[in-house]
Design an enzyme around this catalytic site. Structure first.
Site, PDB file in Angstrom:
ATOM      1  N   GLU A 104      93.513 -34.045  62.686  1.00  0.00           N
ATOM      2  CA  GLU A 104      94.253 -35.001  63.513  1.00  0.00           C
ATOM      3  C   GLU A 104      93.344 -36.162  63.885  1.00  0.00           C
ATOM      4  O   GLU A 104      92.123 -36.020  63.880  1.00  0.00           O
ATOM      5  CB  GLU A 104      94.755 -34.278  64.774  1.00  0.00           C
ATOM      6  CG  GLU A 104      95.475 -35.112  65.788  1.00  0.00           C
ATOM      7  CD  GLU A 104      96.790 -35.705  65.305  1.00  0.00           C
ATOM      8  OE1 GLU A 104      96.748 -36.534  64.365  1.00  0.00           O
ATOM      9  OE2 GLU A 104      97.835 -35.388  65.885  1.00  0.00           O
ATOM     10  N   ASP A 105      93.947 -37.299  64.233  1.00  0.00           N
ATOM     11  CA  ASP A 105      93.136 -38.440  64.650  1.00  0.00           C
ATOM     12  C   ASP A 105      92.717 -38.327  66.111  1.00  0.00           C
ATOM     13  O   ASP A 105      91.553 -38.489  66.439  1.00  0.00           O
ATOM     14  CB  ASP A 105      93.831 -39.777  64.365  1.00  0.00           C
ATOM     15  CG  ASP A 105      95.184 -39.951  65.044  1.00  0.00           C
ATOM     16  OD1 ASP A 105      95.706 -38.971  65.625  1.00  0.00           O
ATOM     17  OD2 ASP A 105      95.730 -41.065  64.986  1.00  0.00           O
ATOM     18  N   ILE A 106      93.684 -38.013  66.996  1.00  0.00           N
ATOM     19  CA  ILE A 106      93.356 -37.974  68.420  1.00  0.00           C
ATOM     20  C   ILE A 106      94.256 -36.975  69.143  1.00  0.00           C
ATOM     21  O   ILE A 106      95.425 -36.829  68.803  1.00  0.00           O
ATOM     22  CB  ILE A 106      93.481 -39.386  69.064  1.00  0.00           C
ATOM     23  CG1 ILE A 106      92.834 -39.426  70.454  1.00  0.00           C
ATOM     24  CG2 ILE A 106      94.918 -39.863  69.088  1.00  0.00           C
ATOM     25  CD1 ILE A 106      92.575 -40.833  70.982  1.00  0.00           C
TER      26      ILE A 106
ATOM     27  N   ASP B 277      95.712 -36.443  72.779  1.00  0.00           N
ATOM     28  CA  ASP B 277      95.921 -37.172  74.026  1.00  0.00           C
ATOM     29  C   ASP B 277      96.381 -36.180  75.091  1.00  0.00           C
ATOM     30  O   ASP B 277      95.560 -35.456  75.651  1.00  0.00           O
ATOM     31  CB  ASP B 277      96.943 -38.286  73.773  1.00  0.00           C
ATOM     32  CG  ASP B 277      96.946 -39.362  74.841  1.00  0.00           C
ATOM     33  OD1 ASP B 277      96.694 -39.035  76.014  1.00  0.00           O
ATOM     34  OD2 ASP B 277      97.203 -40.520  74.515  1.00  0.00           O
TER      35      ASP B 277
ATOM     36  N   ASP C 238      96.368 -46.916  66.020  1.00  0.00           N
ATOM     37  CA  ASP C 238      97.151 -48.146  65.968  1.00  0.00           C
ATOM     38  C   ASP C 238      97.758 -48.502  67.318  1.00  0.00           C
ATOM     39  O   ASP C 238      97.815 -47.682  68.230  1.00  0.00           O
ATOM     40  CB  ASP C 238      98.278 -47.999  64.941  1.00  0.00           C
ATOM     41  CG  ASP C 238      99.393 -47.092  65.437  1.00  0.00           C
ATOM     42  OD1 ASP C 238     100.535 -47.569  65.540  1.00  0.00           O
ATOM     43  OD2 ASP C 238      99.134 -45.910  65.719  1.00  0.00           O
TER      44      ASP C 238
END
Length: 183
Positions: free
Chosen positions: A102-104, A106, A163
């Protein structure tokens, strides 16, 4: 690095290209040690994680099966509370070792729901590797993060796959978006 108009929208750079690639090599070494004899299915959570996933795979020294999923629990910037999978895996993961890239992370909502969905498919093991974990204090959802590149502050992060309204993904750095851009 050459300044571009997109770079002007950054409040500041958190991690430059060298920082990112160094940390990816370190994560790859950890993953290689764990997965070297397991032939895992490595799932890229599209779209944000594609840069991280691609660079990470280049440094892994073991057999693996790549796969991809597109899912969200958000509509725009609002949580729907439900996981929607718009592109599912091609691979049957039952009895397989699985690593979700995964990128992040949260609030943890999307990953929490994705892990629950994947767990129902009966993998041998299920782990998470994220490039960034957002430091928001206590997360709403308890998500086990087995491998983490960076812990980032609770700000709007862009670049290297992250993004804002599908822009800035192609910045070669990870940075904080100026508040004036989104307010």
């Amino acid at each position: 690095m050459t300044e571009t108009p997109m770079m002007d929208d950054l409040e500041r750079v958190l991690y430059n290209q060298d920082d990112i690639q160094k940390r990816i090599r370190e994560l790859a070494a950890e993953l290689t040690e764990f997965y070297e004899d397991k032939n895992p299915v490595m799932i890229c959570v599209l779209t944000g994680a594609v840069f991280f996933y691609t660079d990470l795979l280049k440094h892994l020294d073991f057999q693996l099966e790549p796969d991809y999923i597109i899912c969200s629990s958000y509509s725009g910037t609002k949580s729907t509370g439900n996981l929607t999978i718009s592109k599912d895996l091609k691979t049957n993961i039952e009895g397989r070792h699985v690593l979700v890239v995964e990128d992040i992370i949260d609030t943890g909502l999307t990953m929490y729901q994705l892990l629950n969905n994947l767990q129902m498919r009966k993998p041998a093991s299920l782990k998470v590797c994220t490039l960034c974990d957002k430091d928001i204090g206590k997360k709403a959802y308890d998500v086990p993060i087995d491998y983490c590149g960076f812990v980032v502050e609770n700000r709007y992060i862009i670049g290297y796959g992250f993004d804002f309204h599908n822009k800035y993904r192609n910045l070669p750095v990870i940075g904080i978006l100026k508040e004036s851009v989104y307010t």
